[in-house]
Design a protein around this motif. Structure first.
Motif, PDB file in Angstrom:
ATOM      1  N   GLU A   1      -5.360   1.080   8.570  1.00 45.63           N
ATOM      2  CA  GLU A   1      -5.138   0.599   7.193  1.00 45.63           C
ATOM      3  C   GLU A   1      -4.799  -0.883   7.107  1.00 45.63           C
ATOM      4  O   GLU A   1      -4.620  -1.406   6.008  1.00 45.63           O
ATOM      5  CB  GLU A   1      -3.976   1.388   6.569  1.00 45.63           C
TER       6      GLU A   1
ATOM      7  N   HIS B   1       0.854  -1.189   0.000  1.00 48.28           N
ATOM      8  CA  HIS B   1       0.000   0.000   0.000  1.00 48.28           C
ATOM      9  C   HIS B   1       0.893   1.243   0.000  1.00 48.28           C
ATOM     10  O   HIS B   1       0.778   2.097  -0.867  1.00 48.28           O
ATOM     11  CB  HIS B   1      -0.916  -0.036   1.209  1.00 48.28           C
ATOM     12  N   HIS B   2       1.796   1.338   0.942  1.00 50.07           N
ATOM     13  CA  HIS B   2       2.691   2.504   0.983  1.00 50.07           C
ATOM     14  C   HIS B   2       3.852   2.317   0.008  1.00 50.07           C
ATOM     15  O   HIS B   2       4.497   1.271   0.024  1.00 50.07           O
ATOM     16  CB  HIS B   2       3.240   2.694   2.408  1.00 50.07           C
TER      17      HIS B   2
ATOM     18  N   GLY C   1      -5.524   5.797   7.442  1.00 49.58           N
ATOM     19  CA  GLY C   1      -4.274   6.567   7.374  1.00 49.58           C
ATOM     20  C   GLY C   1      -4.385   7.895   8.083  1.00 49.58           C
ATOM     21  O   GLY C   1      -4.935   7.973   9.180  1.00 49.58           O
TER      22      GLY C   1
ATOM     23  N   HIS D   1      -1.431   3.127  -3.585  1.00 55.31           N
ATOM     24  CA  HIS D   1      -1.554   3.932  -2.372  1.00 55.31           C
ATOM     25  C   HIS D   1      -2.809   4.804  -2.405  1.00 55.31           C
ATOM     26  O   HIS D   1      -3.908   4.323  -2.146  1.00 55.31           O
ATOM     27  CB  HIS D   1      -0.261   4.763  -2.231  1.00 55.31           C
TER      28      HIS D   1
ATOM     29  N   HIS E   1      -2.440   5.037  12.504  1.00 55.16           N
ATOM     30  CA  HIS E   1      -2.323   4.971  11.040  1.00 55.16           C
ATOM     31  C   HIS E   1      -2.317   3.507  10.568  1.00 55.16           C
ATOM     32  O   HIS E   1      -3.136   3.101   9.742  1.00 55.16           O
ATOM     33  CB  HIS E   1      -1.027   5.690  10.628  1.00 55.16           C
TER      34      HIS E   1
HETATM   35 ZN    ZN Z   1      -1.116   5.113   5.055  1.00 52.77          ZN
END
Ligand code: ZN
Length: 364
Positions: free
Chosen positions: A331, A64-65, A286, A99, A327
């Motif tokens: 997520e 994701h990141h 997030g 992302h 965060h």
């Molecule tokens: Zn994030």
């Protein structure tokens, strides 16, 4: 099967074009034309994740990141990012990030949070703006069906859960073909009028090239008349954050405890209890503190996100219960989003959810 096939599936779900301007998504390392051997799904990429990918024989990591958000100017192995890049290249491991594009789709990061909380009647909290176009074109009547079909297939004409949306009016087009022409109807040098349909439809800006190409290919005229207008409309099915309703209202303490359990949070930080029941919930996976105002406008009873700062808690001004669940915690189920998309399409392929906890934050 190639890495590209996996990317195509992820792109169909959350096109890279839907990312925020600051973001860096898509295939960041590797060659999409390599054969895919196994996929490892993670929220973040750490050095432990790289080891896990190697151990499990995965040559594609879906995160994701993004591992590289801003420019990397040298790769000497001085920090984790540089060492991860080196390890990925040395071991032929491709890295793909999805992302803010996965933040922006209905069943993405925040949609998954809604599912975990059992929210109903969910919609986007902050729909994307200035990302839609109106296309108007003029087609001889007998070709209108073919042209409409072509532009719809290219991605035009979608409004919410409806597709093939267009508005059509019959009128008359005029033109005079010049010397170097080969007109489909009419004669060179003579003013011609033709019964035409004005076809109007809508499309996402990022599909402009594809839709115009399809239009030009399907339209019989040598010179196709068409107009593209930017729209001020919001895009209700694309944007950041979600808002929905609990099946039944519950008190604030029950709600906070539910958050703690569902999102396995070491510590929920929240604003003063207002002694009001919680029914309508806004949330954003997030760092969503910038959406507090939207959550209040939407009359949400609670706003759930991560990364709230001290002074931002005060901005709730007793209008809404803010709950910061962290965060990572907010997520964490994004991994399931990717897993479900890929296992649905490639049921017999090695697709793994990472076992490594990448949360850098601990609670005492
Ligand atoms: Zn994030």
């Amino acid at each position: 099967m190639y890495i590209q096939d996996i990317i195509d599936e992820l792109e169909q779900f959350a096109p890279s074009a839907l990312k925020e301007d600051f973001d860096n998504v898509g295939l960041l390392i590797g060659d999409a034309q390599h054969e895919a051997k196994g996929v490892l799904i993670t929220l973040d990429i750490t050095e432990k994740i790289m080891d896990e990918a190697i151990e499990r024989g995965c040559n594609l990591i879906v995160s994701h990141h993004p591992i590289m958000l801003s420019g990397v100017k040298r790769i000497n192995g001085r920090n984790a990012t540089e060492r991860i890049i080196i390890k990925a290249i040395q071991n032929n491991i491709s890295i793909y990030a999805s992302h803010t594009n996965t933040d922006s789709v209905l069943n993405g990061v925040s949609g998954k949070m809604c599912e975990k909380l059992g929210l109903e009647n969910c919609k986007i909290l902050s729909p994307k703006k200035e990302s839609l176009l109106k296309l108007v074109t003029f087609v001889p009547e007998e070709h209108a069906d073919k042209v409409r079909e072509a532009i719809f297939n290219a991605g035009a004409g979608k409004i919410g859960n409806y597709d093939a949306c267009s508005y059509n009016t019959i009128g008359e087009g005029t033109f005079r073909a010049g010397d170097d022409t080969n007109p489909y109807v009419g004669e060179k040098g003579k003013l011609h009028s033709e019964k035409e349909v004005r076809v109007e439809t809508i499309l996402p800006t990022y599909l402009k090239g594809r839709v115009v190409k399809a239009l030009l290919k399907a339209h019989p005229y040598e010179e196709v008349a068409y107009d593209l207008y930017p729209l001020a409309n919001e895009w209700p099915t694309v944007g950041i954050g979600m808002v929905g309703e609990l099946p039944e209202e519950i008190d604030e303490a029950t709600f906070l405890n539910r958050l703690k359990n569902i999102f396995k949070v070491g510590c929920v930080r929240y604003t003063p209890i207002l002694n009001k029941p919680i029914k309508r919930v806004a949330l954003c996976g997030g760092s969503g503190s910038f959406l507090l105002g939207k959550a209040i406008v939407e009359k949400a009873d609670a706003f759930v996100t991560g990364d709230f700062k001290y002074h931002q808690f005060a901005d709730a001004e007793d209008q809404i219960l803010v709950a910061d669940i962290g965060h990572f915690e907010s997520e964490q189920y994004t991994k399931e989003v990717f897993f479900e998309i890929l296992t649905k399409k490639f049921s017999n392929f090695a697709i793994h959810l990472s076992n490594v906890n990448t949360n850098p934050v601990n609670y005492l």
